[in-house]
Design an enzyme around this catalytic site. Structure first.
Site, PDB file in Angstrom:
ATOM      1  N   GLY A 228     -16.095   9.090 -52.264  1.00 20.72           N
ATOM      2  CA  GLY A 228     -15.923   9.868 -53.479  1.00 20.72           C
ATOM      3  C   GLY A 228     -17.222  10.408 -54.029  1.00 20.72           C
ATOM      4  O   GLY A 228     -17.391  11.611 -54.207  1.00 20.72           O
ATOM      5  N   ASP A 229     -18.179   9.539 -54.310  1.00 23.96           N
ATOM      6  CA  ASP A 229     -19.483   9.969 -54.820  1.00 23.96           C
ATOM      7  C   ASP A 229     -20.614   9.368 -53.989  1.00 23.96           C
ATOM      8  O   ASP A 229     -21.705   9.127 -54.503  1.00 23.96           O
ATOM      9  CB  ASP A 229     -19.643   9.598 -56.292  1.00 23.96           C
ATOM     10  CG  ASP A 229     -19.558   8.092 -56.543  1.00 23.96           C
ATOM     11  OD1 ASP A 229     -19.172   7.364 -55.606  1.00 23.96           O
ATOM     12  OD2 ASP A 229     -19.897   7.647 -57.657  1.00 23.96           O
ATOM     13  N   GLU A 230     -20.349   9.136 -52.724  1.00 25.95           N
ATOM     14  CA  GLU A 230     -21.345   8.563 -51.811  1.00 25.95           C
ATOM     15  C   GLU A 230     -21.754   9.593 -50.763  1.00 25.95           C
ATOM     16  O   GLU A 230     -20.906  10.276 -50.176  1.00 25.95           O
ATOM     17  CB  GLU A 230     -20.800   7.314 -51.120  1.00 25.95           C
ATOM     18  CG  GLU A 230     -20.570   6.142 -52.073  1.00 25.95           C
ATOM     19  CD  GLU A 230     -20.114   4.900 -51.326  1.00 25.95           C
ATOM     20  OE1 GLU A 230     -19.662   5.020 -50.178  1.00 25.95           O
ATOM     21  OE2 GLU A 230     -20.222   3.800 -51.903  1.00 25.95           O
TER      22      GLU A 230
END
Length: 305
Positions: A228-230
């Site tokens: 997701g936000d990696e």
């Protein structure tokens, strides 16, 4: 007296004359075949000089056949383009068949060529050059790349996804992994953006982050979105840990700069874990980079470890 048996009409059935005529006929047939087929063909002698090229080779490379035959490979093809093929050429000149692919800048276009080198032997059985057969597989590789793009790219950011990252790493031989660094990046305070302004703004933010990360690295490096936000950044040819950490610090700094998303001023940050390829393989590298990331987050976020 002393005349060749093939020089007299009454000796037209002499074995030597018949063999010579058959050899010439065979050479003519082979030349006709070489001209008729679409593959690019060249015959190179033991000194690396072109003895024969077909019209497809002439058309591909550019110079006329007269400017090619009798000249060495490096005089016809740009040396910088041949660096990836010299080991294969030496193998073929040593009598060992070989096949490989090479990207060449030809006719103002980048072409992907599948090349097969078949050694020739003299009557005594010693290496006597080779025959090169080149097949332009550019269109095939482009189609293959588009197919890979559908399954190995993140639809939101256009970056490589986790599957694409793993495939990319597997294409690097472990013996060539020296100097490869992995930066595992996790965005700080990303969830509040989604909670406050909704997922469309969160998506815009991820796209903006991807663009900033891409602008920081070299064309040879890889940026992937693996969650997701990696994000993961793979750096090649790093002279040491300090060089990789310098890139990590730049990632932290660029993520900390405000983002303007449709008039919204969004502030986030990033934590980065740094690891170098070792004897534990690519999976081990990812695990160590991930562990470094969690150390960075535990130390207070907005930093690298």
């Amino acid at each position: 007296m002393g005349a060749s048996p093939c020089g007299a009409s009454e000796a037209s059935t002499h074995p030597d004359c018949t063999a010579t005529r058959l050899q010439k006929d065979l050479e003519q047939v082979l030349c006709s075949i070489a001209e008729a087929i679409p593959d690019v063909i060249a015959v190179v002698d033991r000194e690396g000089r072109y003895e024969f090229v077909n019209s497809a080779f002439e058309k591909l490379v550019g110079p006329s056949r007269a400017e090619i035959v009798g000249h060495k490979i490096g005089e016809v093809m740009p040396i910088q383009e041949l660096q990836g093929s010299m080991a294969h050429i030496h193998k073929a000149l040593g009598g060992e068949p070989t096949a490989f692919e090479l990207d060449l800048q030809l006719g103002g276009r980048q072409r992907n060529m599948a090349i097969t080198l078949v050694p020739r032997q003299s009557e005594g059985g010693t290496p006597d050059g080779f025959i090169a057969v080149l097949d332009d597989v550019t269109i095939h590789r482009q189609r293959e790349s588009r197919l890979i793009g559908l399954s190995e790219r993140d639809g939101l950011t256009g970056l490589v996804n986790r599957q694409g990252l793993e495939a990319y790493l597997q294409r690097i031989p472990l013996g060539e992994a020296h100097g490869v660094a992995m930066l595992y990046v996790d965005l700080d305070r990303f969830k509040p953006v989604n909670d406050t302004w909704g997922h469309p703004v969160g998506d815009q933010l991820l796209q903006a982050v991807a663009a900033r990360f891409l602008a920081l690295v070299r064309p040879m490096d890889l940026v992937a979105r693996v969650g997701g936000d990696e994000f993961v950044v793979v750096l090649g040819g790093m002279p040491g840990r300090a060089a990789a950490e310098q890139v990590a610090d730049k990632l932290v700094a660029t993520a900390a700069r405000p983002f303007d998303l449709g008039g919204r001023r969004v502030l986030i940050g990033a934590s980065v874990g740094v690891a170098f390829a070792g004897d534990d393989g690519w999976r081990g590298l990812m695990e160590r980079a991930d562990a470094s990331l969690y150390r960075a987050k535990a130390a207070g976020r907005g930093r690298r470890a």
